[in-house]
Write an enzyme that holds these catalytic residues in place. Structure first.
Site, short mmCIF file in Angstrom:
data_model
loop_
_atom_site.label_atom_id
_atom_site.label_comp_id
_atom_site.label_asym_id
_atom_site.label_seq_id
_atom_site.Cartn_x
_atom_site.Cartn_y
_atom_site.Cartn_z
N GLY A 60 -0.81 10.62 12.93
CA GLY A 60 0.48 10.63 12.29
C GLY A 60 0.86 12.05 11.88
O GLY A 60 0.33 13.03 12.41
N LYS A 254 -2.29 9.38 -7.35
CA LYS A 254 -1.07 10.19 -7.51
C LYS A 254 0.11 9.56 -6.78
O LYS A 254 1.27 9.79 -7.14
CB LYS A 254 -1.32 11.62 -7.05
CG LYS A 254 -1.72 11.77 -5.59
CD LYS A 254 -0.53 11.99 -4.66
CE LYS A 254 -0.98 12.10 -3.22
NZ LYS A 254 0.14 12.31 -2.29
N ARG A 343 6.84 11.37 0.63
CA ARG A 343 7.59 10.21 1.11
C ARG A 343 7.62 9.09 0.08
O ARG A 343 8.60 8.34 0.02
CB ARG A 343 6.97 9.72 2.42
CG ARG A 343 5.57 9.13 2.27
CD ARG A 343 4.92 8.83 3.60
NE ARG A 343 4.55 10.04 4.31
CZ ARG A 343 3.61 10.07 5.26
NH1 ARG A 343 2.99 8.97 5.62
NH2 ARG A 343 3.30 11.20 5.86
N ASN A 344 6.57 8.97 -0.75
CA ASN A 344 6.57 7.92 -1.76
C ASN A 344 7.69 8.13 -2.77
O ASN A 344 8.40 7.19 -3.13
CB ASN A 344 5.21 7.89 -2.48
CG ASN A 344 4.10 7.44 -1.57
OD1 ASN A 344 3.95 6.26 -1.28
ND2 ASN A 344 3.31 8.39 -1.08
N LYS A 372 3.92 5.41 7.24
CA LYS A 372 3.67 4.33 6.29
C LYS A 372 3.62 4.86 4.86
O LYS A 372 3.10 5.94 4.60
CB LYS A 372 2.34 3.63 6.61
CG LYS A 372 2.34 2.90 7.95
CD LYS A 372 3.33 1.75 7.96
CE LYS A 372 3.30 1.00 9.28
NZ LYS A 372 4.30 -0.10 9.29
N GLN A 374 2.13 4.74 1.11
CA GLN A 374 0.84 4.43 0.51
C GLN A 374 1.00 3.95 -0.93
O GLN A 374 0.23 3.14 -1.42
CB GLN A 374 -0.06 5.67 0.55
CG GLN A 374 -0.34 6.20 1.94
CD GLN A 374 -1.10 5.22 2.80
OE1 GLN A 374 -2.24 4.89 2.52
NE2 GLN A 374 -0.46 4.73 3.85
#
Length: 422
Positions: A60, A254, A343-344, A372, A374
């Site tokens: 990825g 985190k 991205r989160n 994806k 997490q």
């Protein structure tokens, strides 16, 4: 607070090797010094006939960057074979070509890291078993929810003096409690596993902006130094720390804090609120880590894997004037400018902007182009652990994040919870 000894035993097993004991347990035999007898052969100039072979398991965004870092060093270091294999989960691109064929033809992961050359010595391989064959250094970098299946496929296929390192941020949760990914690798494959975590926005490292990372190791400083040597470049500085569990939990937890920060951004609550959420989140990270593994060191939270990763993952185009980092020492960091964010945080921001009406699955598919999240799954797993142990009230932020993600609470609830001392 009541702690079940049977529940805690799974956590203390992997950390027991760092504490004096009359004799090592059989389950920790793969951590013994005898496993590192071949390290002298891995060192530059120690044995001109031996060259370590490296395989990156995962392709990825971050996996491709890891392959780029390793490939550049493999060409320079006489103790490493030039070729670096990268296992790719095969996909068919819109033009009908296979992703592995395009990577090998163009030297570029056009889907997950477009515009970046990986190095001519990177070879993409869609066959997992073939990709790891003959490799004695395995780099795992996939979404954590896939690691159980990967380890099952590789069980019995990885033999000899093999070392692993996990760049995976997450954990497996079973009814008896959580299992860290490094422990999963060690248990299923019978090999030692270090970890590498840090403030690592992959796209920034790909274009060679300066960054740091932390390698966590258990016993052998030699193997830690080998991993440091393999990853380090003038723009990517890697530091070894004798604290696998602390480093790995920082990288895992985190992402839950990043989800909370995204809610704050989506609701436009401002930087003061975000700084408070980050401080509270870091405090809960430290408290939970030390409950699960008493061997975790406070100093680990000052490494790149700790406070730096929290900052870079939680922030976007903003400037934090002051941010309290650790409640135990009230550390102040001044004038931190962050340019991107993880991205989160981005997806959580969009979730909050929708008032929680758009699901994380929908937003992930729309915003991440196949990558994806997490943080959402980790928040669920952390919640399961806290609920199992009766610790929910001790970790109100972690608990609240999960309940917002599942729709039990509105995003505004991120700042409306009872603050219990952890």
């Amino acid at each position: 607070m009541r702690i079940r000894s049977s529940f805690f035993s799974i956590f203390l097993l992997s950390s027991s090797s760092s504490s004096p004991s009359p004799s090592p347990s059989p389950s920790s035999s793969f951590f013994s010094s005898s496993r590192f007898s071949s390290l002298s052969a891995m060192s530059p100039g120690a044995n001109g006939d031996f060259k370590s072979r490296v395989t990156v398991v995962g392709s990825g965004n971050w996996g491709s960057v890891a392959a780029k870092l390793i490939a550049s060093n493999a060409l320079k270091l006489p103790s490493f074979h030039d070729e670096v294999r990268m296992w790719v989960f095969e996909e068919v691109l819109p033009n009908g070509e296979k992703l592995t064929d395009v990577i090998n033809k163009t030297n570029e992961n056009v889907k997950y890291l477009p515009g970046i050359k990986l190095g001519r010595n990177v070879v993409a391989d869609p066959d997992l078993e073939n990709a790891v064959k003959e490799a004695n250094m395995l780099v795992f970098v996939t979404p954590h929810q896939f690691m159980g299946g990967i380890c099952k496929k590789l069980k019995g296929k990885v033999t000899g003096e093999v070392e692993a390192i996990s760049l995976v941020k997450g954990m497996e949760v079973k009814k008896e409690g959580p299992c860290m990914i490094s422990s999963l690798i060690s248990k299923e494959l019978g090999i030692n596993s270090c970890v590498l975590m840090g403030a690592n926005i992959a796209n920034e490292i790909a274009v060679e902006k300066f960054s740091e990372a932390t390698v966590g190791y258990r016993e052998s400083r030699e193997i830690a130094d080998t991993w440091v040597q393999l990853f380090s470049t003038p723009y990517f500085m890697v530091t070894p720390v004798h604290d696998v569990e602390g480093v790995e939990l920082c990288g895992t937890l985190k992402n839950v804090v990043a989800i909370a920060a995204g809610f704050v951004d989506g609701l436009e609550m401002g930087n003061n609120t975000k700084a408070a959420i980050m401080r509270i989140g870091l405090r809960e990270m430290r408290a939970l880590s030390k409950l699960l593994f008493p061997s975790v060191k406070d100093s680990t939270f000052f490494e790149s894997c700790g406070v730096a990763d929290v900052i870079t993952t939680c922030c976007k185009d903003c400037e934090l004037s002051f941010c309290s980092l650790l409640s135990i020492v009230k550390v102040i960091v001044a004038l931190l400018t962050i340019t991107v964010g993880g991205r989160n945080r981005r997806v959580a921001e969009a979730f909050a902007q929708s008032g929680g009406k758009r699901s994380f699955d929908e937003l992930e598919a729309e915003m991440l182009q196949g990558q994806k999240l997490q943080g959402v799954s980790t928040a669920r797993e952390v919640y399961e652990v806290l609920n199992h142990c009766g610790w929910l009230e001790m970790f109100p932020l972690f608990s609240t994040v999960h309940q917002i993600c599942t729709g039990r609470l509105k995003p505004e609830a991120i700042v409306h919870y009872r603050d219990h001392k952890a």
